[in-house]
Design a protein around this motif. Structure first.
Motif, PDB file in Angstrom:
ATOM      1  N   ALA A 193      37.496  31.238  41.146  1.00 23.50           N
ATOM      2  CA  ALA A 193      37.558  31.299  39.689  1.00 23.50           C
ATOM      3  C   ALA A 193      36.449  30.466  39.050  1.00 23.50           C
ATOM      4  CB  ALA A 193      38.918  30.827  39.207  1.00 23.50           C
ATOM      5  N   ALA A 194      36.183  29.284  39.581  1.00 27.41           N
ATOM      6  CA  ALA A 194      35.147  28.425  38.994  1.00 27.41           C
ATOM      7  C   ALA A 194      33.762  29.066  39.119  1.00 27.41           C
ATOM      8  CB  ALA A 194      35.166  27.054  39.655  1.00 27.41           C
ATOM      9  N   THR A 195      33.429  29.529  40.308  1.00 26.02           N
ATOM     10  CA  THR A 195      32.104  30.123  40.490  1.00 26.02           C
ATOM     11  C   THR A 195      31.975  31.444  39.741  1.00 26.02           C
ATOM     12  OG1 THR A 195      32.831  31.129  42.566  1.00 26.02           O
ATOM     13  CG2 THR A 195      31.695  29.005  42.705  1.00 26.02           C
ATOM     14  N   ALA A 196      33.023  32.219  39.731  1.00 27.34           N
ATOM     15  CA  ALA A 196      32.976  33.487  39.004  1.00 27.34           C
ATOM     16  C   ALA A 196      32.877  33.250  37.504  1.00 27.34           C
ATOM     17  CB  ALA A 196      34.209  34.323  39.328  1.00 27.34           C
ATOM     18  N   LEU A 197      33.523  32.212  37.014  1.00 32.77           N
ATOM     19  CA  LEU A 197      33.463  31.912  35.587  1.00 32.77           C
ATOM     20  C   LEU A 197      32.049  31.512  35.167  1.00 32.77           C
ATOM     21  CD1 LEU A 197      35.216  31.692  33.057  1.00 32.77           C
ATOM     22  CD2 LEU A 197      35.554  29.292  33.622  1.00 32.77           C
ATOM     23  N   ILE A 198      31.399  30.685  35.976  1.00 34.49           N
ATOM     24  CA  ILE A 198      30.031  30.288  35.663  1.00 34.49           C
ATOM     25  C   ILE A 198      29.105  31.500  35.700  1.00 34.49           C
ATOM     26  CG2 ILE A 198      28.068  28.930  36.490  1.00 34.49           C
ATOM     27  CD1 ILE A 198      30.173  26.860  37.455  1.00 34.49           C
ATOM     28  N   ALA A 199      29.205  32.294  36.773  1.00 33.54           N
ATOM     29  CA  ALA A 199      28.360  33.480  36.890  1.00 33.54           C
ATOM     30  C   ALA A 199      28.639  34.468  35.763  1.00 33.54           C
ATOM     31  CB  ALA A 199      28.577  34.145  38.245  1.00 33.54           C
ATOM     32  N   GLY A 230      51.649  26.234  53.482  1.00 35.87           N
ATOM     33  CA  GLY A 230      50.243  26.198  53.884  1.00 35.87           C
ATOM     34  C   GLY A 230      49.474  27.388  53.356  1.00 35.87           C
ATOM     35  N   ASN A 231      50.081  28.560  53.420  1.00 32.60           N
ATOM     36  CA  ASN A 231      49.436  29.768  52.884  1.00 32.60           C
ATOM     37  C   ASN A 231      49.230  29.657  51.376  1.00 32.60           C
ATOM     38  OD1 ASN A 231      49.203  31.031  55.341  1.00 32.60           O
ATOM     39  ND2 ASN A 231      51.096  32.201  55.118  1.00 32.60           N
ATOM     40  N   ALA A 232      50.228  29.129  50.688  1.00 34.37           N
ATOM     41  CA  ALA A 232      50.112  28.980  49.237  1.00 34.37           C
ATOM     42  C   ALA A 232      49.005  27.992  48.878  1.00 34.37           C
ATOM     43  CB  ALA A 232      51.450  28.522  48.648  1.00 34.37           C
ATOM     44  N   MET A 233      48.906  26.894  49.614  1.00 40.54           N
ATOM     45  CA  MET A 233      47.854  25.910  49.352  1.00 40.54           C
ATOM     46  C   MET A 233      46.474  26.513  49.615  1.00 40.54           C
ATOM     47  SD  MET A 233      48.959  23.131  48.121  1.00 40.54           S
ATOM     48  CE  MET A 233      47.604  22.023  48.447  1.00 40.54           C
ATOM     49  N   ARG A 234      46.334  27.230  50.729  1.00 38.71           N
ATOM     50  CA  ARG A 234      45.045  27.845  51.039  1.00 38.71           C
ATOM     51  C   ARG A 234      44.655  28.873  49.976  1.00 38.71           C
ATOM     52  NH1 ARG A 234      47.377  28.915  55.878  1.00 38.71           N
ATOM     53  NH2 ARG A 234      47.446  27.047  57.126  1.00 38.71           N
ATOM     54  N   LEU A 235      45.610  29.702  49.598  1.00 39.70           N
ATOM     55  CA  LEU A 235      45.328  30.713  48.579  1.00 39.70           C
ATOM     56  C   LEU A 235      44.992  30.075  47.233  1.00 39.70           C
ATOM     57  CD1 LEU A 235      47.946  33.523  49.244  1.00 39.70           C
ATOM     58  CD2 LEU A 235      45.488  33.631  49.528  1.00 39.70           C
ATOM     59  N   TYR A 265      46.039  41.144  41.934  1.00 43.71           N
ATOM     60  CA  TYR A 265      47.214  40.282  41.936  1.00 43.71           C
ATOM     61  C   TYR A 265      48.467  41.066  42.339  1.00 43.71           C
ATOM     62  CZ  TYR A 265      50.987  37.354  40.195  1.00 43.71           C
ATOM     63  OH  TYR A 265      52.137  36.630  40.094  1.00 43.71           O
ATOM     64  N   VAL A 266      48.643  42.236  41.772  1.00 46.15           N
ATOM     65  CA  VAL A 266      49.818  43.058  42.085  1.00 46.15           C
ATOM     66  C   VAL A 266      49.798  43.484  43.558  1.00 46.15           C
ATOM     67  CG1 VAL A 266      50.889  45.307  41.624  1.00 46.15           C
ATOM     68  CG2 VAL A 266      50.206  43.832  39.737  1.00 46.15           C
ATOM     69  N   ALA A 267      48.640  43.839  44.072  1.00 47.64           N
ATOM     70  CA  ALA A 267      48.551  44.246  45.474  1.00 47.64           C
ATOM     71  C   ALA A 267      48.891  43.096  46.409  1.00 47.64           C
ATOM     72  CB  ALA A 267      47.147  44.774  45.775  1.00 47.64           C
ATOM     73  N   ARG A 268      48.404  41.907  46.131  1.00 49.49           N
ATOM     74  CA  ARG A 268      48.700  40.743  46.979  1.00 49.49           C
ATOM     75  C   ARG A 268      50.171  40.361  46.900  1.00 49.49           C
ATOM     76  NH1 ARG A 268      48.380  38.219  51.447  1.00 49.49           N
ATOM     77  NH2 ARG A 268      48.552  35.988  51.261  1.00 49.49           N
ATOM     78  N   LYS A 269      50.739  40.411  45.726  1.00 49.14           N
ATOM     79  CA  LYS A 269      52.153  40.082  45.544  1.00 49.14           C
ATOM     80  C   LYS A 269      53.030  41.068  46.325  1.00 49.14           C
ATOM     81  CE  LYS A 269      54.843  37.472  42.942  1.00 49.14           C
ATOM     82  NZ  LYS A 269      54.882  36.033  43.016  1.00 49.14           N
ATOM     83  N   LEU A 299      41.482  28.453  47.403  1.00 47.56           N
ATOM     84  CA  LEU A 299      40.493  29.530  47.420  1.00 47.56           C
ATOM     85  C   LEU A 299      40.371  30.186  46.044  1.00 47.56           C
ATOM     86  CD1 LEU A 299      38.556  31.149  49.194  1.00 47.56           C
ATOM     87  CD2 LEU A 299      40.447  32.647  49.761  1.00 47.56           C
ATOM     88  N   ALA A 300      41.484  30.384  45.379  1.00 43.71           N
ATOM     89  CA  ALA A 300      41.464  30.981  44.047  1.00 43.71           C
ATOM     90  C   ALA A 300      40.761  30.073  43.046  1.00 43.71           C
ATOM     91  CB  ALA A 300      42.886  31.278  43.583  1.00 43.71           C
ATOM     92  N   VAL A 301      40.921  28.765  43.166  1.00 40.89           N
ATOM     93  CA  VAL A 301      40.256  27.837  42.251  1.00 40.89           C
ATOM     94  C   VAL A 301      38.736  27.891  42.442  1.00 40.89           C
ATOM     95  CG1 VAL A 301      39.912  25.375  41.767  1.00 40.89           C
ATOM     96  CG2 VAL A 301      42.215  26.302  41.938  1.00 40.89           C
TER      97      VAL A 301
END
Length: 145
Positions: free
Chosen positions: A27-33, A14-19, A73-77, A22-24
């Motif tokens: 990433a999509a909105t940040a890529l457009i901006a 569940g945590n992996a799916m939520r993360l 990424y390294v901090a979350r891992k 959320l990352a998708v």
């Protein structure tokens, strides 16, 4: 014990799916901006300094963004690994307090007998002590918060 394992796996999934979802979205909105910001930045630098400096400035911007993303990424891992180690340590400590393990031990005492079980318990206690001292020596001290 099996229920705990299943709930841990379910929680991690569940945590992996939520993360991931959320990352998708991020990433999509940040890529457009980022696309619009880079276009505006490129046009501004191109008008003031020329095309070569505009390309170099955009490349530097992307390098900075990549370094920040890698650090996050390294901090979350690391945080996920520390939590997994903490959960594993708690599971090892709670094994002897499990009622099923205690009931199995009592049935074993009844089946074998106390007189035959004393040497086995002595050897088991020695092995448990060695294992506990080994795991205590290999566990790093908890980080200060």
């Amino acid at each position: 014990m099996l229920q705990r394992l299943v709930s841990d796996v379910r929680e991690q999934a569940g945590n992996a799916m939520r993360l991931t979802s959320l990352a998708v979205v991020i990433a999509a909105t940040a890529l457009i901006a980022l696309g619009f910001l880079c276009a505006a930045f490129f046009v501004w630098v191109h008008q003031t300094n020329g095309p070569i400096w505009a390309c170099l400035a955009c490349a530097a911007l992307f390098v900075v963004v990549a370094v920040i993303a890698a650090a996050l990424y390294v901090a979350r891992k690391r945080q996920m690994r520390l939590r997994a180690e903490e959960m594993a340590r708690a599971a090892r400590q709670s094994l002897l307090t499990n009622p099923a393990v205690l009931a199995t031990g009592l049935q074993l005492v009844r089946a074998i007998g106390v007189k035959r079980l004393v040497p086995i318990l002595a050897i088991g206690g020695l092995a448990l002590g060695l294992m506990a001292s080994r795991s205590a020596a290999s566990d790093p001290p908890p980080p200060d918060k």
